[in-house]
Scaffold this motif. Structure first.
Motif, PDB file in Angstrom:
ATOM      1  N   ALA A  69      37.514  -0.207  13.648  1.00 21.93           N
ATOM      2  CA  ALA A  69      37.015   0.350  12.396  1.00 21.93           C
ATOM      3  C   ALA A  69      36.264  -0.675  11.555  1.00 21.93           C
ATOM      4  CB  ALA A  69      38.175   0.930  11.581  1.00 21.93           C
ATOM      5  N   ARG A  70      36.339  -1.957  11.913  1.00 16.86           N
ATOM      6  CA  ARG A  70      35.691  -3.020  11.127  1.00 16.86           C
ATOM      7  C   ARG A  70      34.199  -3.091  11.478  1.00 16.86           C
ATOM      8  NH1 ARG A  70      38.354  -4.653   6.936  1.00 16.86           N
ATOM      9  NH2 ARG A  70      37.151  -6.555   7.022  1.00 16.86           N
ATOM     10  N   PHE A  71      33.360  -2.930  10.483  1.00 15.65           N
ATOM     11  CA  PHE A  71      31.914  -3.016  10.648  1.00 15.65           C
ATOM     12  C   PHE A  71      31.354  -4.065   9.696  1.00 15.65           C
ATOM     13  CE2 PHE A  71      32.553   0.790  12.910  1.00 15.65           C
ATOM     14  CZ  PHE A  71      31.389   1.128  13.590  1.00 15.65           C
ATOM     15  N   GLU A  72      30.254  -4.674  10.085  1.00  8.66           N
ATOM     16  CA  GLU A  72      29.526  -5.600   9.221  1.00  8.66           C
ATOM     17  C   GLU A  72      28.051  -5.209   9.296  1.00  8.66           C
ATOM     18  OE1 GLU A  72      30.076 -10.104   8.969  1.00  8.66           O
ATOM     19  OE2 GLU A  72      28.203  -9.893  10.123  1.00  8.66           O
ATOM     20  N   PHE A  73      27.534  -4.671   8.196  1.00  6.15           N
ATOM     21  CA  PHE A  73      26.124  -4.305   8.124  1.00  6.15           C
ATOM     22  C   PHE A  73      25.356  -5.431   7.451  1.00  6.15           C
ATOM     23  CE2 PHE A  73      28.343  -0.260   8.454  1.00  6.15           C
ATOM     24  CZ  PHE A  73      27.656   0.302   9.522  1.00  6.15           C
ATOM     25  N   ARG A  74      24.087  -5.587   7.823  1.00  4.55           N
ATOM     26  CA  ARG A  74      23.304  -6.727   7.348  1.00  4.55           C
ATOM     27  C   ARG A  74      21.909  -6.280   6.921  1.00  4.55           C
ATOM     28  NH1 ARG A  74      25.024  -8.603  12.976  1.00  4.55           N
ATOM     29  NH2 ARG A  74      27.132  -9.351  12.607  1.00  4.55           N
ATOM     30  N   ALA A  75      21.385  -6.947   5.931  1.00  3.73           N
ATOM     31  CA  ALA A  75      20.005  -6.753   5.503  1.00  3.73           C
ATOM     32  C   ALA A  75      19.407  -8.119   5.209  1.00  3.73           C
ATOM     33  CB  ALA A  75      19.947  -5.873   4.250  1.00  3.73           C
ATOM     34  N   ARG A  76      18.148  -8.261   5.511  1.00  2.00           N
ATOM     35  CA  ARG A  76      17.423  -9.487   5.201  1.00  2.00           C
ATOM     36  C   ARG A  76      16.260  -9.108   4.288  1.00  2.00           C
ATOM     37  NH1 ARG A  76      19.540  -9.507  10.066  1.00  2.00           N
ATOM     38  NH2 ARG A  76      20.625 -11.356  10.824  1.00  2.00           N
ATOM     39  N   ASN A  77      15.966  -9.955   3.325  1.00  2.00           N
ATOM     40  CA  ASN A  77      14.943  -9.634   2.340  1.00  2.00           C
ATOM     41  C   ASN A  77      14.012 -10.819   2.151  1.00  2.00           C
ATOM     42  OD1 ASN A  77      14.025  -9.612  -0.726  1.00  2.00           O
ATOM     43  ND2 ASN A  77      14.368  -7.508  -0.080  1.00  2.00           N
ATOM     44  N   GLN A  78      12.724 -10.530   2.014  1.00  2.00           N
ATOM     45  CA  GLN A  78      11.709 -11.555   1.787  1.00  2.00           C
ATOM     46  C   GLN A  78      10.881 -11.175   0.569  1.00  2.00           C
ATOM     47  OE1 GLN A  78      11.143 -14.490   3.650  1.00  2.00           O
ATOM     48  NE2 GLN A  78       9.791 -14.954   1.936  1.00  2.00           N
ATOM     49  N   ILE A 119      10.052  -1.436   1.633  1.00  2.00           N
ATOM     50  CA  ILE A 119       9.351  -2.186   0.599  1.00  2.00           C
ATOM     51  C   ILE A 119       9.965  -1.829  -0.749  1.00  2.00           C
ATOM     52  CG2 ILE A 119       7.147  -2.552  -0.595  1.00  2.00           C
ATOM     53  CD1 ILE A 119       7.161  -3.706   2.208  1.00  2.00           C
ATOM     54  N   ASN A 120      10.418  -2.834  -1.457  1.00  2.00           N
ATOM     55  CA  ASN A 120      10.902  -2.663  -2.829  1.00  2.00           C
ATOM     56  C   ASN A 120       9.756  -3.020  -3.758  1.00  2.00           C
ATOM     57  OD1 ASN A 120      13.958  -2.366  -2.449  1.00  2.00           O
ATOM     58  ND2 ASN A 120      13.528  -4.230  -1.310  1.00  2.00           N
ATOM     59  N   GLY A 121       9.536  -2.204  -4.754  1.00  2.00           N
ATOM     60  CA  GLY A 121       8.502  -2.484  -5.735  1.00  2.00           C
ATOM     61  C   GLY A 121       8.983  -2.078  -7.115  1.00  2.00           C
ATOM     62  N   GLU A 122       8.083  -2.021  -8.031  1.00  2.00           N
ATOM     63  CA  GLU A 122       8.379  -1.581  -9.399  1.00  2.00           C
ATOM     64  C   GLU A 122       7.197  -0.767  -9.899  1.00  2.00           C
ATOM     65  OE1 GLU A 122      11.138  -1.834 -11.045  1.00  2.00           O
ATOM     66  OE2 GLU A 122      12.199  -3.354  -9.881  1.00  2.00           O
ATOM     67  N   LEU A 166       7.218  -1.450 -15.432  1.00  2.00           N
ATOM     68  CA  LEU A 166       8.175  -2.542 -15.206  1.00  2.00           C
ATOM     69  C   LEU A 166       7.502  -3.698 -14.451  1.00  2.00           C
ATOM     70  CD1 LEU A 166      11.405  -0.502 -14.343  1.00  2.00           C
ATOM     71  CD2 LEU A 166      10.861  -1.713 -16.471  1.00  2.00           C
ATOM     72  N   LEU A 167       6.186  -3.859 -14.707  1.00  2.00           N
ATOM     73  CA  LEU A 167       5.390  -4.991 -14.241  1.00  2.00           C
ATOM     74  C   LEU A 167       5.071  -4.971 -12.754  1.00  2.00           C
ATOM     75  CD1 LEU A 167       7.173  -7.815 -16.264  1.00  2.00           C
ATOM     76  CD2 LEU A 167       5.232  -6.394 -16.969  1.00  2.00           C
ATOM     77  N   GLY A 168       5.179  -3.824 -12.108  1.00  2.00           N
ATOM     78  CA  GLY A 168       4.885  -3.728 -10.685  1.00  2.00           C
ATOM     79  C   GLY A 168       3.619  -2.943 -10.416  1.00  2.00           C
ATOM     80  N   GLY A 169       3.380  -2.679  -9.140  1.00  2.00           N
ATOM     81  CA  GLY A 169       2.212  -1.934  -8.714  1.00  2.00           C
ATOM     82  C   GLY A 169       2.556  -0.726  -7.864  1.00  2.00           C
ATOM     83  N   ASN A 170       3.762  -0.196  -8.012  1.00  2.00           N
ATOM     84  CA  ASN A 170       4.218   0.959  -7.219  1.00  2.00           C
ATOM     85  C   ASN A 170       4.122   0.684  -5.719  1.00  2.00           C
ATOM     86  OD1 ASN A 170       5.145   2.809  -9.145  1.00  2.00           O
ATOM     87  ND2 ASN A 170       3.063   3.514  -9.585  1.00  2.00           N
ATOM     88  N   GLU A 171       4.496  -0.521  -5.317  1.00  2.00           N
ATOM     89  CA  GLU A 171       4.463  -0.886  -3.901  1.00  2.00           C
ATOM     90  C   GLU A 171       5.496  -0.114  -3.089  1.00  2.00           C
ATOM     91  OE1 GLU A 171       3.599  -4.379  -6.596  1.00  2.00           O
ATOM     92  OE2 GLU A 171       5.273  -2.988  -6.394  1.00  2.00           O
ATOM     93  N   GLY A 172       6.547   0.331  -3.742  1.00  2.00           N
ATOM     94  CA  GLY A 172       7.621   1.098  -3.117  1.00  2.00           C
ATOM     95  C   GLY A 172       8.608   1.491  -4.193  1.00  2.00           C
ATOM     96  N   ALA A 173       9.625   2.238  -3.792  1.00  2.00           N
ATOM     97  CA  ALA A 173      10.689   2.573  -4.740  1.00  2.00           C
ATOM     98  C   ALA A 173      11.340   1.281  -5.216  1.00  2.00           C
ATOM     99  CB  ALA A 173      11.730   3.472  -4.068  1.00  2.00           C
TER     100      ALA A 173
END
Length: 193
Positions: A31-40, A71-74, A78-85
């Motif tokens: 039942a033990r899981f380890e999920f991972r995400a990497r961000n740049q 893609i995370n954006g703003e 909020l000073l972004g360009g709607n690159e993503g949610a």
């Protein structure tokens, strides 16, 4: 239906679900899981997360041939360009997906066929907390409301019980609703001579 055919309910293989539950009952370490995400970070409020590998059911998972990219954006306000949610919108997406999947899974386990299910989420946030303009304003969502539109082949009482159970057993909902330790550690690099 013959015993050779697999029964599905709500798009889930019921036999496989029972086998998975039995395997975990017999060996709780599965039942033990380890999920991972990497961000740049890319620029400004834009950054890219990639998700591919995870550990679960006693082994590293190798079933994904490619990474999922987000893609995370703003928004401009909020000073972004709607690159993503933006990240708090992704949190709503994760919460919607988890509550939905948990509902579908436990409906299938209870023998309930879902005919239709959709959700609408609204989260309210005051960015004074983020900007450190008012110490009394919490950083992050003040409230999240989920409206679930669901039709299923069960009574209203059974459906209400299912939704209460799903909310209590959704991993993302529980992560949001209770304190979870999060640490931020800086990776230290050797300085060039």
């Amino acid at each position: 239906m013959t015993t050779q055919q697999s029964q599905t309910r709500n798009g889930l293989n019921v036999q496989q679900m029972v086998q998975t539950v039995e395997a975990i009952k017999n060996d709780p370490s599965l039942a033990r899981f380890e999920f991972r995400a990497r961000n740049q970070w890319i620029n400004g409020g834009e950054n890219r997360s990639t998700i591919k590998d995870f550990y679960g059911a006693g082994a590293e998972d190798t079933s994904r041939s490619a990474s999922f990219e987000f893609i995370n954006g703003e928004p401009p306000v909020l000073l972004g360009g709607n690159e993503g949610a933006n990240p708090v919108e992704f949190l709503l997406h994760a919460l919607a997906g988890c509550v939905t999947t948990t509902t579908v899974l436990h409906a299938a386990a209870r023998g309930i066929q879902i005919r239709r299910l959709s959700t609408e989420l609204v989260g309210t946030i005051d960015v004074q907390g983020l900007l450190d303009l008012n110490a009394s304003v919490p950083v992050g969502y003040e409230q999240i409301r989920i409206k679930m539109d669901i039709e299923a082949d069960c009574s209203d009482a059974e459906l209400d019980d299912l939704l209460t159970f799903a909310q209590a057993h959704s991993p993302v909902c529980n992560t949001v609703c209770r304190p979870v330790p999060v640490t931020v550690e800086r990776v230290r690099h050797a300085k060039a001579a």
